[in-house]
Write a protein that holds these residues in place. Structure first.
Motif, mmCIF file in Angstrom:
data_model
loop_
_atom_site.group_PDB
_atom_site.id
_atom_site.type_symbol
_atom_site.label_atom_id
_atom_site.label_comp_id
_atom_site.label_asym_id
_atom_site.label_seq_id
_atom_site.Cartn_x
_atom_site.Cartn_y
_atom_site.Cartn_z
ATOM 1 N N ASP A 188 0.713 -1.363 0.248
ATOM 2 C CA ASP A 188 0.081 -0.047 0.248
ATOM 3 C C ASP A 188 0.784 1.120 -0.045
ATOM 4 N N ASP A 216 0.909 5.819 0.651
ATOM 5 C CA ASP A 216 0.050 7.092 1.358
ATOM 6 C C ASP A 216 -0.743 7.325 -0.704
ATOM 7 N N GLY A 217 -1.547 8.498 -0.251
ATOM 8 C CA GLY A 217 -2.497 9.080 -1.391
ATOM 9 C C GLY A 217 -2.998 7.765 -2.348
ATOM 10 N N LYS A 218 -3.152 6.412 -1.380
ATOM 11 C CA LYS A 218 -3.509 5.353 -2.745
ATOM 12 C C LYS A 218 -5.407 5.505 -2.801
ATOM 13 N N ASN A 219 -5.671 6.026 -3.438
ATOM 14 C CA ASN A 219 -7.631 6.758 -3.761
ATOM 15 C C ASN A 219 -8.180 6.150 -5.115
ATOM 16 N N CYS A 220 -6.845 5.147 -5.326
ATOM 17 C CA CYS A 220 -7.484 4.075 -6.417
ATOM 18 C C CYS A 220 -8.635 3.302 -5.787
ATOM 19 N N ASP A 221 -10.282 2.851 -6.943
ATOM 20 C CA ASP A 221 -10.942 1.599 -5.963
ATOM 21 C C ASP A 221 -10.135 -0.110 -6.679
ATOM 22 N N ARG A 267 -2.136 6.006 -10.566
ATOM 23 C CA ARG A 267 -1.525 7.080 -9.432
ATOM 24 C C ARG A 267 0.559 6.362 -9.601
#
Length: 69
Positions: free
Chosen positions: A24, A26-31, A48
């Protein structure tokens, strides 16, 4: 763990990621993104850009972590 230089911290973080491992970041916003392999410039889903970031503790030692930009 912490290290004397940012380069040492990044090298150690890369070594901790196994060949088939995903981590993982930081800043992971992928579905439904499984993560990042620690080497490429993008996460697995391609959404990303990810890199190794370092921070310095108050004792002067460095640590590395994965972050999106």
């Amino acid at each position: 763990m912490t290290y004397d230089t940012p380069e040492e911290a990044i090298a150690a973080a890369r070594d901790e990621v196994g060949v088939d491992d995903l981590i993982d970041f930081d800043g992971k916003n992928c579905d439904d993104c499984p993560g990042w392999n620690g080497e490429s410039h993008r996460c697995v889903c391609g959404n990303r850009r990810v890199y190794w970031e370092t921070n310095q503790n108050s004792d002067g030692k460095f640590y590395a972590y994965a972050a999106a930009y």
